[in-house]
Design an enzyme around this catalytic site. Structure first.
Site, PDB file in Angstrom:
ATOM      1  N   CYS A  78       0.826  -1.213   0.000  1.00  2.00           N
ATOM      2  CA  CYS A  78       0.000   0.000   0.000  1.00  2.00           C
ATOM      3  C   CYS A  78       0.866   1.271   0.000  1.00  2.00           C
ATOM      4  O   CYS A  78       1.465   1.590  -1.016  1.00  2.00           O
ATOM      5  CB  CYS A  78      -0.990  -0.059   1.148  1.00  2.00           C
ATOM      6  N   HIS A 169      -3.378  -5.245   1.688  1.00  2.00           N
ATOM      7  CA  HIS A 169      -2.693  -5.509   2.961  1.00  2.00           C
ATOM      8  C   HIS A 169      -2.786  -6.990   3.342  1.00  2.00           C
ATOM      9  O   HIS A 169      -3.674  -7.351   4.122  1.00  2.00           O
ATOM     10  CB  HIS A 169      -3.378  -4.711   4.080  1.00  2.00           C
ATOM     11  N   GLU A 171      -1.109  -8.575   5.403  1.00  2.00           N
ATOM     12  CA  GLU A 171      -0.790  -8.767   6.829  1.00  2.00           C
ATOM     13  C   GLU A 171      -2.035  -8.628   7.705  1.00  2.00           C
ATOM     14  O   GLU A 171      -2.012  -8.980   8.882  1.00  2.00           O
ATOM     15  CB  GLU A 171       0.312  -7.785   7.269  1.00  2.00           C
TER      16      GLU A 171
HETATM   17  N1  GLN Z   1      -3.618   6.275   1.139  1.00  2.00           N
HETATM   18  C1  GLN Z   1      -2.352   6.048   1.761  1.00  2.00           C
HETATM   19  C2  GLN Z   1      -1.259   6.850   1.059  1.00  2.00           C
HETATM   20  O1  GLN Z   1      -1.494   7.346  -0.004  1.00  2.00           O
HETATM   21  C3  GLN Z   1      -1.980   4.600   1.750  1.00  2.00           C
HETATM   22  C4  GLN Z   1      -2.933   3.829   2.599  1.00  2.00           C
HETATM   23  C5  GLN Z   1      -2.375   2.575   3.175  1.00  2.00           C
HETATM   24  O2  GLN Z   1      -1.160   2.350   3.209  1.00  2.00           O
HETATM   25  N2  GLN Z   1      -3.253   1.762   3.694  1.00  2.00           N
HETATM   26  O3  GLN Z   1      -0.197   6.982   1.561  1.00  2.00           O
END
Ligand code: GLN
Length: 191
Positions: A78, A169, A171
């Site tokens: 992410c 994610h 995890e």
């Molecule tokens: N929206 C977040 C970002 O742009 C990422 C979200 C996440 O890691 N769950 O940094």
């Protein structure tokens, strides 16, 4: 084998527990010296602008970039995907500039806080239940980048040699198969 989880901000302990259930030693990484004994690194989810600021403040950007460019296994989830990307379409912010993708941040709309999808992932026999939280997607994949899972908006799991990145994610669920893919890669690349 020992895998580090970059522990500056974000979902660190969940990755550490997942790795431990797989019998892998996992340590939080906060400074340069923590890199000495690890065979791979996970950059967790969180807030990519904040994490980027801390990476530069602690002078970790150069060591990270150099290691990754020299083949050190890394997996970004992410915000971690955003921090690895060479191009970020909709924000001006720090990135390590190593993964040849264009990332679109918050690609599912600002309102979509989170969603769960049964996702087909290359190499897995059955779909992976993937959790997305204000997730990015990857597009314009460079020639060395392989897409391992896609949704309508773009690619959500990619690999470029030693660099893995997912928009979701793994995890946060109970299914360890994505972490296993990374661990197996590290095992193979050590030989
Ligand atoms: N929206 C977040 C970002 O742009 C990422 C979200 C996440 O890691 N769950 O940094």
């Amino acid at each position: 084998m020992k895998i580090g989880v970059l522990a500056l901000q974000g979902a660190v302990s969940e990755h550490v527990s997942m790795l431990k259930t797989l019998g892998v030693d996992a340590i939080p990484v906060k400074s340069k010296k923590d890199f000495d004994n690890i065979n791979g690194l996970i950059i967790p989810g969180g807030e990519s602008t904040t994490m980027g600021r801390i990476i530069t403040k602690f002078n970790l950007d150069e060591v990270l970039k150099e290691k990754i460019e020299n083949g050190f296994p890394v997996y970004g989830t992410c915000a971690g995907m955003i921090l690895l990307a060479k191009r970020i379409e909709n924000y001006e912010q720090f990135s390590l500039d190593v993964l040849d993708i264009t990332v679109v941040r918050n690609a599912f709309g600002r309102q979509t806080d989170s969603m769960e999808i049964d996702l087909d992932v290359k190499g897995l026999d059955t779909p992976f239940h993937a959790i997305f939280i204000r997730a990015p997607v990857a597009k314009d994949l460079g020639k060395d980048v392989f897409s391992l899972a896609e949704v309508e908006e773009g690619s959500v799991f990619v690999r470029q040699n030693n660099i893995f990145a997912s928009a979701f994610h793994p995890e946060l669920g109970k299914d360890p198969r994505i972490h296993k893919i990374f661990i197996e890669y590290i095992n193979k690349s050590k030989i």
